[in-house]
Design a protein around this motif. Structure first.
Motif, PDB file in Angstrom:
ATOM      1  N   SER A 106       0.828  -1.200   0.000  1.00  0.00           N
ATOM      2  CA  SER A 106       0.000   0.000   0.000  1.00  0.00           C
ATOM      3  C   SER A 106       0.867   1.256   0.000  1.00  0.00           C
ATOM      4  O   SER A 106       0.595   2.222  -0.744  1.00  0.00           O
ATOM      5  CB  SER A 106      -0.927  -0.011   1.218  1.00  0.00           C
ATOM      6  OG  SER A 106      -1.666   1.185   1.321  1.00  0.00           O
ATOM      7  N   ALA A 107       1.927   1.260   0.817  1.00  0.00           N
ATOM      8  CA  ALA A 107       2.818   2.419   0.870  1.00  0.00           C
ATOM      9  C   ALA A 107       3.563   2.609  -0.448  1.00  0.00           C
ATOM     10  O   ALA A 107       3.828   3.747  -0.869  1.00  0.00           O
ATOM     11  CB  ALA A 107       3.807   2.262   2.021  1.00  0.00           C
ATOM     12  N   LYS A 108       3.896   1.524  -1.113  1.00  0.00           N
ATOM     13  CA  LYS A 108       4.579   1.619  -2.408  1.00  0.00           C
ATOM     14  C   LYS A 108       3.648   2.205  -3.471  1.00  0.00           C
ATOM     15  O   LYS A 108       4.062   3.025  -4.299  1.00  0.00           O
ATOM     16  CB  LYS A 108       5.054   0.223  -2.831  1.00  0.00           C
ATOM     17  CG  LYS A 108       5.877   0.199  -4.107  1.00  0.00           C
ATOM     18  CD  LYS A 108       7.233   0.842  -3.902  1.00  0.00           C
ATOM     19  CE  LYS A 108       8.132   0.676  -5.123  1.00  0.00           C
ATOM     20  NZ  LYS A 108       9.443   1.338  -4.940  1.00  0.00           N
ATOM     21  N   LEU A 109       2.378   1.809  -3.443  1.00  0.00           N
ATOM     22  CA  LEU A 109       1.419   2.268  -4.446  1.00  0.00           C
ATOM     23  C   LEU A 109       0.989   3.711  -4.211  1.00  0.00           C
ATOM     24  O   LEU A 109       0.863   4.493  -5.163  1.00  0.00           O
ATOM     25  CB  LEU A 109       0.189   1.358  -4.443  1.00  0.00           C
ATOM     26  CG  LEU A 109       0.360  -0.031  -5.051  1.00  0.00           C
ATOM     27  CD1 LEU A 109      -0.885  -0.875  -4.816  1.00  0.00           C
ATOM     28  CD2 LEU A 109       0.649   0.063  -6.549  1.00  0.00           C
ATOM     29  N   PHE A 110       0.746   4.057  -2.954  1.00  0.00           N
ATOM     30  CA  PHE A 110       0.138   5.350  -2.651  1.00  0.00           C
ATOM     31  C   PHE A 110       1.076   6.316  -1.940  1.00  0.00           C
ATOM     32  O   PHE A 110       0.656   7.414  -1.571  1.00  0.00           O
ATOM     33  CB  PHE A 110      -1.118   5.136  -1.797  1.00  0.00           C
ATOM     34  CG  PHE A 110      -2.126   4.229  -2.434  1.00  0.00           C
ATOM     35  CD1 PHE A 110      -2.847   4.641  -3.537  1.00  0.00           C
ATOM     36  CD2 PHE A 110      -2.334   2.945  -1.944  1.00  0.00           C
ATOM     37  CE1 PHE A 110      -3.784   3.807  -4.138  1.00  0.00           C
ATOM     38  CE2 PHE A 110      -3.261   2.096  -2.533  1.00  0.00           C
ATOM     39  CZ  PHE A 110      -3.983   2.536  -3.636  1.00  0.00           C
ATOM     40  N   GLY A 111       2.315   5.906  -1.759  1.00  0.00           N
ATOM     41  CA  GLY A 111       3.255   6.756  -1.056  1.00  0.00           C
ATOM     42  C   GLY A 111       3.260   6.462   0.432  1.00  0.00           C
ATOM     43  O   GLY A 111       2.225   6.143   1.012  1.00  0.00           O
ATOM     44  N   PHE A 112       4.430   6.569   1.043  1.00  0.00           N
ATOM     45  CA  PHE A 112       4.546   6.265   2.467  1.00  0.00           C
ATOM     46  C   PHE A 112       3.918   7.392   3.272  1.00  0.00           C
ATOM     47  O   PHE A 112       4.390   8.537   3.267  1.00  0.00           O
ATOM     48  CB  PHE A 112       6.016   6.082   2.862  1.00  0.00           C
ATOM     49  CG  PHE A 112       6.209   5.699   4.301  1.00  0.00           C
ATOM     50  CD1 PHE A 112       6.042   4.388   4.701  1.00  0.00           C
ATOM     51  CD2 PHE A 112       6.534   6.654   5.254  1.00  0.00           C
ATOM     52  CE1 PHE A 112       6.213   4.031   6.031  1.00  0.00           C
ATOM     53  CE2 PHE A 112       6.708   6.313   6.580  1.00  0.00           C
ATOM     54  CZ  PHE A 112       6.540   4.991   6.968  1.00  0.00           C
ATOM     55  N   SER A 113       2.854   7.086   3.984  1.00  0.00           N
ATOM     56  CA  SER A 113       2.141   8.059   4.810  1.00  0.00           C
ATOM     57  C   SER A 113       1.336   7.291   5.842  1.00  0.00           C
ATOM     58  O   SER A 113       1.103   6.084   5.690  1.00  0.00           O
ATOM     59  CB  SER A 113       1.204   8.920   3.963  1.00  0.00           C
ATOM     60  OG  SER A 113       0.123   8.140   3.478  1.00  0.00           O
ATOM     61  N   PRO A 114       0.885   7.961   6.895  1.00  0.00           N
ATOM     62  CA  PRO A 114       0.067   7.251   7.884  1.00  0.00           C
ATOM     63  C   PRO A 114      -1.154   6.574   7.274  1.00  0.00           C
ATOM     64  O   PRO A 114      -1.458   5.433   7.606  1.00  0.00           O
ATOM     65  CB  PRO A 114      -0.317   8.364   8.871  1.00  0.00           C
ATOM     66  CG  PRO A 114       0.805   9.333   8.803  1.00  0.00           C
ATOM     67  CD  PRO A 114       1.226   9.333   7.369  1.00  0.00           C
ATOM     68  N   MET A 115      -1.855   7.249   6.378  1.00  0.00           N
ATOM     69  CA  MET A 115      -3.081   6.675   5.829  1.00  0.00           C
ATOM     70  C   MET A 115      -2.811   5.457   4.952  1.00  0.00           C
ATOM     71  O   MET A 115      -3.614   4.521   4.919  1.00  0.00           O
ATOM     72  CB  MET A 115      -3.847   7.729   5.048  1.00  0.00           C
ATOM     73  CG  MET A 115      -4.451   8.823   5.925  1.00  0.00           C
ATOM     74  SD  MET A 115      -5.603   8.182   7.159  1.00  0.00           S
ATOM     75  CE  MET A 115      -7.009   7.823   6.121  1.00  0.00           C
ATOM     76  N   SER A 116      -1.696   5.429   4.255  1.00  0.00           N
ATOM     77  CA  SER A 116      -1.403   4.264   3.418  1.00  0.00           C
ATOM     78  C   SER A 116      -1.099   3.036   4.266  1.00  0.00           C
ATOM     79  O   SER A 116      -1.202   1.904   3.780  1.00  0.00           O
ATOM     80  CB  SER A 116      -0.227   4.558   2.481  1.00  0.00           C
ATOM     81  OG  SER A 116       0.988   4.695   3.194  1.00  0.00           O
ATOM     82  N   LEU A 117      -0.741   3.236   5.545  1.00  0.00           N
ATOM     83  CA  LEU A 117      -0.496   2.110   6.441  1.00  0.00           C
ATOM     84  C   LEU A 117      -1.750   1.726   7.226  1.00  0.00           C
ATOM     85  O   LEU A 117      -1.947   0.552   7.554  1.00  0.00           O
ATOM     86  CB  LEU A 117       0.623   2.460   7.424  1.00  0.00           C
ATOM     87  CG  LEU A 117       1.961   2.893   6.825  1.00  0.00           C
ATOM     88  CD1 LEU A 117       2.990   3.089   7.930  1.00  0.00           C
ATOM     89  CD2 LEU A 117       2.470   1.892   5.809  1.00  0.00           C
ATOM     90  N   LEU A 118      -2.588   2.704   7.546  1.00  0.00           N
ATOM     91  CA  LEU A 118      -3.763   2.440   8.377  1.00  0.00           C
ATOM     92  C   LEU A 118      -4.948   1.925   7.571  1.00  0.00           C
ATOM     93  O   LEU A 118      -5.726   1.091   8.061  1.00  0.00           O
ATOM     94  CB  LEU A 118      -4.170   3.713   9.116  1.00  0.00           C
ATOM     95  CG  LEU A 118      -3.168   4.253  10.142  1.00  0.00           C
ATOM     96  CD1 LEU A 118      -3.637   5.592  10.693  1.00  0.00           C
ATOM     97  CD2 LEU A 118      -2.971   3.267  11.283  1.00  0.00           C
ATOM     98  N   LEU A 119      -5.123   2.403   6.348  1.00  0.00           N
ATOM     99  CA  LEU A 119      -6.309   2.023   5.573  1.00  0.00           C
ATOM    100  C   LEU A 119      -6.392   0.525   5.273  1.00  0.00           C
ATOM    101  O   LEU A 119      -7.495  -0.036   5.275  1.00  0.00           O
ATOM    102  CB  LEU A 119      -6.376   2.832   4.284  1.00  0.00           C
ATOM    103  CG  LEU A 119      -7.023   4.212   4.416  1.00  0.00           C
ATOM    104  CD1 LEU A 119      -6.954   4.966   3.091  1.00  0.00           C
ATOM    105  CD2 LEU A 119      -8.471   4.091   4.869  1.00  0.00           C
ATOM    106  N   PRO A 120      -5.285  -0.170   4.969  1.00  0.00           N
ATOM    107  CA  PRO A 120      -5.427  -1.620   4.730  1.00  0.00           C
ATOM    108  C   PRO A 120      -6.064  -2.360   5.898  1.00  0.00           C
ATOM    109  O   PRO A 120      -6.878  -3.270   5.684  1.00  0.00           O
ATOM    110  CB  PRO A 120      -3.980  -2.074   4.492  1.00  0.00           C
ATOM    111  CG  PRO A 120      -3.301  -0.873   3.940  1.00  0.00           C
ATOM    112  CD  PRO A 120      -3.916   0.287   4.658  1.00  0.00           C
ATOM    113  N   GLU A 121      -5.727  -1.989   7.131  1.00  0.00           N
ATOM    114  CA  GLU A 121      -6.321  -2.669   8.282  1.00  0.00           C
ATOM    115  C   GLU A 121      -7.778  -2.265   8.467  1.00  0.00           C
ATOM    116  O   GLU A 121      -8.621  -3.100   8.832  1.00  0.00           O
ATOM    117  CB  GLU A 121      -5.517  -2.361   9.544  1.00  0.00           C
ATOM    118  CG  GLU A 121      -4.038  -2.680   9.438  1.00  0.00           C
ATOM    119  CD  GLU A 121      -3.776  -4.103   8.974  1.00  0.00           C
ATOM    120  OE1 GLU A 121      -4.470  -5.024   9.434  1.00  0.00           O
ATOM    121  OE2 GLU A 121      -2.874  -4.291   8.131  1.00  0.00           O
ATOM    122  N   ALA A 122      -8.094  -0.986   8.223  1.00  0.00           N
ATOM    123  CA  ALA A 122      -9.486  -0.541   8.318  1.00  0.00           C
ATOM    124  C   ALA A 122     -10.349  -1.250   7.286  1.00  0.00           C
ATOM    125  O   ALA A 122     -11.478  -1.677   7.573  1.00  0.00           O
ATOM    126  CB  ALA A 122      -9.560   0.978   8.137  1.00  0.00           C
TER     127      ALA A 122
END
Length: 696
Positions: A106-122
């Motif tokens: 997710s971070a690779k596709l959308f850029g490293f940011s808090p939301m790119s790490l949190l959204l997959p779990e949500a």
């Protein structure tokens, strides 16, 4: 009741579904119709999405240990494959790779940011709710499926972890997928569904190791008792599926352990640099039998905690050449409550005991509907199982399979989902090792499923003869659940205004159940909805402040996180000052600085610097010794080491002890540190000290 009489809204037996287009053509109606249950399901999923994502960005990087690991993994394929915590590849994250790989993708596709790490779990949390509905609807009917999905969506701990970047939402999703595939295998006897079930369990294992295997007893028992075919055939199928599960489970572990230790990072959390040892010890049986780092077994030592005595010089400056530790001051006891919130999170689930799930450490995170689910499991079993005893015995003694019309899918559903519920509850209640409060989130799918199945069972039992004792199960479930919720609301000083509504509404439901069979279905359904109001509101308290990343929890009084990079105020200013000093004083390229523990290094990594932890997450891993650190210093791969921080009292390792003995302290005033604060950081300059480190 006749053995074939179904639970309300549940099919008496599985039927071979016709294609929707065929049914529509025969009935002369469009193929796609929006039915009330579709709208109800959409509302449940929307609620789940809102609970999981509203104000999500305030959580920042949440669990900074995992977030820093993701940032390091994006630096190279080597770091990605070995889930390295630090950019330099010194120590691995202490968990299997799948959940971290998903976040890294997710971070690779959308850029490293808090939301790119949190959204997959949500998103995984919402998908789990949808999948639980899909799993229940074909076995217990729409009412049970909607009730179970709603109960899962508002389960407080489940919502809390779905708003963090811990690995539990993906684990739960994969375990539900395994149960769904296992049930299809039981109902059809087909190889592909059983092998798919095994693969899902293996993937779940690669998310959080042995926690994934808690679904196996229920699935295996259901297949042995309920699947078509002879016993030898079922045994052979289970053995083949088990072999596939083991192959998928241990594929990455085997890859890591077969790689020479010199060619990969140290296995974080282990004592022997082995993923296999980590899996079965620290992350495995140690959680059940007791382990170092668990309640009452946290090591204490001074190998990484350095307290500096104020030098008798103007302005309290320290002598530049000072080395070694000074006397340790007595630990400062933090205030219990700060601005209405706990000052520190609750790390453990309390002493093992049968009622542990209702205790002060775990109760508010997931026990709001447990009495309803437990009694619901009993009620559903009384409705479904008595009429199946003979057929199960006959099936065990014959090689011929029964036709679909002779098999009741509810039996397998109870064994698989109810078995998961019972096993999970037993493990959480009796384990002596590390059981964090958010682990109760894994109980959510089983509890929600049994609450839904119990709901329709209560409806069916309410239609029995007035003097049938089983009609009392529904009132008992309501009364016990209300009692549990009253205790939780009082203990947490929360929603006291709701107490009269809860009591009066529940009493009205009980009276309706006992006096009117005509309105029993409506009464139990409305009462169940009433019982979900408090946990839903409690789950929504996760919107009020940043989640505590390491120990995510719901509740208005639970400890909260800092958001951002995980530190705030004076600690963030200190870290920035440290990095500014290091940047201007000849830092090395592989690591600008090494700390003793990962929580000290993680904010530095998230701020964009090559930091690392020479003693792993807890500051005690034997990842490096004095000679090993000496080689890194001699090769100019590291120069600075910072000791202290939250895990510094655990004793460090041989490398931290060597630093204290051999390296020179940089006076805190030079780089912006605070000499006399408890858990303060102490910076060491190891340039030119390789020989001393090797012999220390």
């Amino acid at each position: 009741m006749a053995a074939s009489q179904p639970v309300a809204n549940a099919p008496a037996a599985p039927a071979v579904a016709e294609p929707l287009e065929v049914v529509a053509a025969r009935r002369g109606r469009p193929a796609i119709r929006v039915m009330p249950h579709h709208l109800a399901l959409a509302a449940v999923l929307a609620l789940s999405a809102v609970l999981n994502t509203y104000r999500l960005s305030q959580n920042g990087y949440a669990n900074i240990f995992y977030s820093a690991g993701i940032k390091s993994m994006l630096r190279s394929l080597h770091n990605f494959l070995f889930v390295s915590f630090d950019p330099g590849g010194l120590v691995m994250v202490d968990k299997p790779p799948l959940g971290l790989w998903v976040q890294a993708a997710s971070a690779k596709l959308f850029g490293f940011s808090p939301m790119s790490l949190l959204l997959p779990e949500a998103i995984a949390g919402v998908l789990a709710v949808a999948l639980l509905y899909r799993t229940l609807v074909g076995r217990f009917g729409r009412v049970a499926a909607l009730a179970g999905a709603l109960a899962l969506a508002v389960f407080p701990s489940f919502v809390a972890v779905s708003r963090d970047n811990v690995l539990d939402p993906l684990l739960i999703l994969l375990m539900i997928l395994a149960c769904a595939a296992g049930l299809r295998a039981v109902e059809t006897g087909r190889w592909r569904y059983l092998l798919l079930c095994a693969a899902f369990i293996g993937l779940a294992f690669n998310t959080k190791t042995l926690a994934a295997y808690l679904v196996i007893p229920g699935i295996a028992l259901a297949y042995v008792l309920c699947a078509p075919g002879s016993i030898p055939r079922r045994g052979m199928q289970l053995l083949a599926a088990g072999a596939l599960m083991i192959a998928v489970s241990f594929s990455w572990i085997t890859f890591v352990d077969l790689t020479p230790a010199s060619a990969r990072p140290y296995v974080g959390g282990s004592t022997n640099n082995s993923e296999l040892g980590l899996t079965f010890e620290y992350n495995g049986f140690g959680r059940v039998g007791g382990q170092t780092g668990g309640p009452g077994r946290i090591p204490i030592g001074t190998g990484a905690l350095v307290r500096l005595l104020p030098a008798r010089q103007p302005h309290g400056q320290l002598h530049p050449g000072a080395t070694g530790p000074a006397a340790l001051a007595a630990p400062h006891h933090y205030a219990t409550v700060l601005n209405g919130r706990a000052r520190n999170p609750i790390p453990f689930g309390g002493p093992p005991r049968p009622l542990r799930l209702f205790g002060t450490q775990l109760g508010d995170q997931g026990s709001w509907i447990l009495p309803f689910a437990l009694i619901g499991l009993v009620a559903a079993s009384l409705v479904v199982l008595p009429g199946k005893r003979r057929s199960l015995g006959e099936r065990a003694s014959t090689r011929a399979s029964h036709s679909p019309s002779e098999r009741d899918p509810r039996v397998a559903g109870l064994l698989v989902l109810g078995g998961w519920f019972v096993v999970e509850a037993a493990i959480l209640s009796l384990s002596k090792g590390i059981v964090h409060p958010y682990y109760i989130s894994a109980l959510a799918p089983g509890a929600a499923a049994m609450a839904g199945a119990g709901l329709v069972a209560f409806i069916e039992l309410s239609k029995r003869d007035r003097w049938d004792w089983r009609r009392l199960l529904a009132p008992a479930a309501i009364i016990a659940t209300v009692a549990a919720q009253l205790v939780l609301l009082h203990r947490e000083h929360y929603m006291q205004w709701f107490v009269p509504i809860l009591v009066i509404g529940a009493l009205a439901g009980v009276v309706a159940l006992l006096t009117s069979r005509r309105f029993a279905s409506l009464a139990i359904s409305l009462t169940f909805g009433l019982l979900l109001i408090a946990p839903a509101a409690y789950a929504a308290t996760t919107w009020l402040a940043p989640v505590e990343g390491t120990f995510p929890a719901a509740g208005p009084h639970q400890a909260i996180g800092a958001g951002g990079v995980g530190v705030k105020g004076s600690s963030l200013r200190r870290d920035r000052a440290l990095l500014e000093y290091l940047r201007g004083h000849h830092p090395t390229s592989r690591w600008v600085v090494l700390s003793d523990a990962s929580d000290t290094a993680a904010p530095l990594i998230l701020l964009g610097y090559n930091a690392g932890a020479l003693a792993g997450y807890s500051g005690t891993d034997p990842a490096l010794d004095g000679p090993g650190l000496a080689r890194l210093v001699a090769r100019r791969e590291v120069r600075y080491v910072v000791l202290g921080g939250v895990f510094s009292t655990r004793g460090g390792n041989a490398a931290t002890a060597a630093v204290v003995r051999a390296c020179k302290i940089v006076p805190p005033p030079r780089w912006g540190g605070v000499a006399l604060a408890y858990h303060s950081l102490v910076l060491f300059d190891c340039a030119g000290r390789a020989r001393a480190l090797a012999s220390a």
